[in-house]
Write a protein that holds these residues in place. Structure first.
Motif, PDB file in Angstrom:
ATOM      1  N   GLU A 191      41.825  49.419  40.319  1.00 21.82           N
ATOM      2  CA  GLU A 191      42.140  50.003  39.011  1.00 21.82           C
ATOM      3  C   GLU A 191      43.592  49.769  38.595  1.00 21.82           C
ATOM      4  OE1 GLU A 191      40.931  54.089  39.154  1.00 21.82           O
ATOM      5  OE2 GLU A 191      38.823  53.562  39.196  1.00 21.82           O
ATOM      6  N   PHE A 192      44.507  49.875  39.574  1.00 17.96           N
ATOM      7  CA  PHE A 192      45.926  49.877  39.189  1.00 17.96           C
ATOM      8  C   PHE A 192      46.767  48.773  39.835  1.00 17.96           C
ATOM      9  CE2 PHE A 192      44.299  54.310  39.093  1.00 17.96           C
ATOM     10  CZ  PHE A 192      44.276  54.450  37.715  1.00 17.96           C
ATOM     11  N   GLY A 193      46.176  47.994  40.751  1.00 16.94           N
ATOM     12  CA  GLY A 193      46.963  46.997  41.492  1.00 16.94           C
ATOM     13  C   GLY A 193      47.267  45.742  40.688  1.00 16.94           C
ATOM     14  N   ASP A 194      48.111  44.893  41.263  1.00 12.31           N
ATOM     15  CA  ASP A 194      48.513  43.623  40.648  1.00 12.31           C
ATOM     16  C   ASP A 194      47.362  42.615  40.767  1.00 12.31           C
ATOM     17  OD1 ASP A 194      49.599  41.154  40.083  1.00 12.31           O
ATOM     18  OD2 ASP A 194      51.434  41.456  41.256  1.00 12.31           O
ATOM     19  N   THR A 195      46.865  42.104  39.642  1.00 12.85           N
ATOM     20  CA  THR A 195      45.709  41.209  39.663  1.00 12.85           C
ATOM     21  C   THR A 195      46.104  39.725  39.778  1.00 12.85           C
ATOM     22  OG1 THR A 195      45.689  41.171  37.266  1.00 12.85           O
ATOM     23  CG2 THR A 195      44.231  42.780  38.319  1.00 12.85           C
ATOM     24  N   GLY A 196      47.365  39.461  40.059  1.00 12.21           N
ATOM     25  CA  GLY A 196      47.829  38.068  40.143  1.00 12.21           C
ATOM     26  C   GLY A 196      47.428  37.368  41.442  1.00 12.21           C
ATOM     27  N   TYR A 197      47.648  36.057  41.462  1.00 11.47           N
ATOM     28  CA  TYR A 197      47.344  35.258  42.660  1.00 11.47           C
ATOM     29  C   TYR A 197      48.501  35.276  43.651  1.00 11.47           C
ATOM     30  CZ  TYR A 197      43.041  33.410  40.751  1.00 11.47           C
ATOM     31  OH  TYR A 197      41.770  33.304  40.273  1.00 11.47           O
ATOM     32  N   SER A 198      48.182  35.148  44.944  1.00  7.50           N
ATOM     33  CA  SER A 198      49.210  35.006  45.975  1.00  7.50           C
ATOM     34  C   SER A 198      49.442  33.507  46.185  1.00  7.50           C
ATOM     35  CB  SER A 198      48.730  35.640  47.279  1.00  7.50           C
ATOM     36  OG  SER A 198      47.760  34.799  47.869  1.00  7.50           O
ATOM     37  N   GLU A 199      50.213  33.162  47.220  1.00  5.17           N
ATOM     38  CA  GLU A 199      50.413  31.734  47.488  1.00  5.17           C
ATOM     39  C   GLU A 199      49.532  31.265  48.638  1.00  5.17           C
ATOM     40  OE1 GLU A 199      54.629  31.552  47.923  1.00  5.17           O
ATOM     41  OE2 GLU A 199      54.886  31.831  45.769  1.00  5.17           O
ATOM     42  N   HIS A 200      48.604  32.138  49.101  1.00  2.00           N
ATOM     43  CA  HIS A 200      47.786  31.785  50.270  1.00  2.00           C
ATOM     44  C   HIS A 200      46.408  31.272  49.866  1.00  2.00           C
ATOM     45  CE1 HIS A 200      50.647  33.940  52.847  1.00  2.00           C
ATOM     46  NE2 HIS A 200      50.750  34.752  51.815  1.00  2.00           N
ATOM     47  N   ILE A 201      45.886  30.365  50.706  1.00  2.00           N
ATOM     48  CA  ILE A 201      44.511  29.877  50.531  1.00  2.00           C
ATOM     49  C   ILE A 201      43.738  30.333  51.762  1.00  2.00           C
ATOM     50  CG2 ILE A 201      43.051  27.813  50.402  1.00  2.00           C
ATOM     51  CD1 ILE A 201      45.312  26.464  48.871  1.00  2.00           C
ATOM     52  N   ASN A 202      42.557  30.958  51.587  1.00  2.00           N
ATOM     53  CA  ASN A 202      41.810  31.418  52.768  1.00  2.00           C
ATOM     54  C   ASN A 202      40.944  30.298  53.341  1.00  2.00           C
ATOM     55  OD1 ASN A 202      39.480  31.309  51.226  1.00  2.00           O
ATOM     56  ND2 ASN A 202      39.292  33.519  50.973  1.00  2.00           N
ATOM     57  N   LYS A 203      40.237  30.603  54.439  1.00  2.00           N
ATOM     58  CA  LYS A 203      39.435  29.619  55.179  1.00  2.00           C
ATOM     59  C   LYS A 203      38.354  28.990  54.297  1.00  2.00           C
ATOM     60  CE  LYS A 203      39.239  28.031  59.398  1.00  2.00           C
ATOM     61  NZ  LYS A 203      40.385  27.351  59.985  1.00  2.00           N
ATOM     62  N   THR A 204      37.867  29.759  53.295  1.00  2.00           N
ATOM     63  CA  THR A 204      36.832  29.254  52.403  1.00  2.00           C
ATOM     64  C   THR A 204      37.415  28.305  51.361  1.00  2.00           C
ATOM     65  OG1 THR A 204      35.924  31.473  52.676  1.00  2.00           O
ATOM     66  CG2 THR A 204      34.849  30.100  51.058  1.00  2.00           C
ATOM     67  N   GLY A 205      38.746  28.266  51.250  1.00  4.03           N
ATOM     68  CA  GLY A 205      39.371  27.359  50.294  1.00  4.03           C
ATOM     69  C   GLY A 205      39.739  28.047  48.995  1.00  4.03           C
ATOM     70  N   ASP A 206      39.551  29.382  48.917  1.00  5.72           N
ATOM     71  CA  ASP A 206      39.899  30.108  47.700  1.00  5.72           C
ATOM     72  C   ASP A 206      41.368  30.529  47.761  1.00  5.72           C
ATOM     73  OD1 ASP A 206      37.167  30.112  47.057  1.00  5.72           O
ATOM     74  OD2 ASP A 206      36.853  32.024  48.087  1.00  5.72           O
ATOM     75  N   THR A 207      42.075  30.396  46.640  1.00  2.00           N
ATOM     76  CA  THR A 207      43.435  30.959  46.579  1.00  2.00           C
ATOM     77  C   THR A 207      43.273  32.470  46.544  1.00  2.00           C
ATOM     78  OG1 THR A 207      44.121  29.046  45.332  1.00  2.00           O
ATOM     79  CG2 THR A 207      45.612  30.930  45.290  1.00  2.00           C
TER      80      THR A 207
END
Ligand code: FDP
Length: 280
Positions: A20-36
């Motif tokens: 509800e209140f958190g930052d919805t932006g992207y990080s600089e990490h990519i997970n094992k599935t390949g998603d940022t």
């Protein structure tokens, strides 16, 4: 196992606030599935890990957002595989998302699962817990999950949730889906596995399919964090879950991030899938 379910409830209340209140932006990490990874993916993973660290019966955790298995308590009995924030790409358009948990003993093959829980963060926050049966709980004003009902699928439903890009579907899958629509089924697909399957479970049945495609022959959805937990829920609710030919809970992943084509539904729809897929 109740302590694990209580820890999931506590984490879910914290994750709901974060959504509800958190930052919805992207990080600089990519997970094992390949998603940022979104900042929310990482933060919800940390919240869940924090709650699980307090539970001594959890031996290890496997998260969609972590590359490796993480040991928590050497003498613990359970392994918990989870997707902290499934469908997180839907948050920026304010659609429902969820968290998925599979509770395993002695390994993470389909046959090792002994319980499954998922949480839907929608207009209301709901949790489904599957052990001997599948039960729906809803978060109330006092911040407690209260039991609403036991979920039971009918023999046949009315909804058809068709995953993956149609361009990549095998021709026999296209034929099957077209025939189901021709019989009067309605399309319901938001692109979030949790709300899409939740809808089928609560509306009494139907079919959710995520097939093999030309660019992803083993499908997209992950066995340990997504597919096995939902297969367990569907079976406990009187439905069926297959990979096209075989019961999903008979599969043995060779890696924690393995995927599989998957079909979840009530008996009649899954019978149709088996009939068509057995010819190929
Ligand atoms: P997302 O990529 O947004 O995390 O887990 C993957 C998932 O969402 C599922 O929640 C959803 O069912 C599926 O992908 C949707 O994929 P398609 O858009 O390819 O149908």
């Amino acid at each position: 196992m109740q302590k694990i379910i209580d820890a999931i409830s506590a984490a879910a209340i914290r994750v709901k606030k974060l959504i509800e209140f958190g930052d919805t932006g992207y990080s600089e990490h990519i997970n094992k599935t390949g998603d940022t990874q979104l900042k929310l993916d990482i933060a919800s993973d940390l919240i869940i890990e924090e709650e699980f660290k307090k539970i001594s019966s959890i031996k290890s955790i496997i998260s969609e957002e972590k590359d490796e298995i993480k040991l928590l308590h050497v003498d613990g009995k359970y392994i918990v595989g989870y997707d902290p924030l499934d469908g997180s790409s839907l948050i920026d358009v304010n659609l429902a998302v969820g968290s998925i948990f599979g509770i395993y003993e002695n390994g993470t093959e389909g046959s090792n699962i002994v319980g499954a829980v998922y949480v839907v963060y929608g207009p209301r926050t709901e949790m489904v817990v599957a052990k001997e049966d599948a039960r729906l709980y809803r978060l109330n004003e006092s911040g407690e999950f209260k039991e609403v009902k036991t979920i039971k699928l009918n023999q046949k439903g009315k909804l058809n949730a068709t995953g993956a890009t149609q361009k990549g579907w095998p021709t026999y899958h296209k034929k099957l889906i077209e025939e189901i629509f021709a019989d009067g089924y309605r399309l319901r697909y938001s692109g979030g596995m949790v709300p899409d399957l939740h809808q089928i479970l609560l509306k009494g049945g139907g079919l959710f399919s995520y097939p093999s495609t030309s660019d992803a022959p083993k499908g997209k959805l992950r066995l340990v964090f997504e597919v096995f937990p939902f297969a367990f829920v569907f079976e406990k609710a009187g439905g069926v879950a297959i990979d096209g030919k075989k019961r999903l809970l008979e599969l043995k992943p060779s890696h924690i991030h393995d995927t599989s084509p998957c079909f979840f539904g009530s008996n009649e729809e899954i019978e149709r899938v088996l009939n068509e897929y057995s010819k190929h």
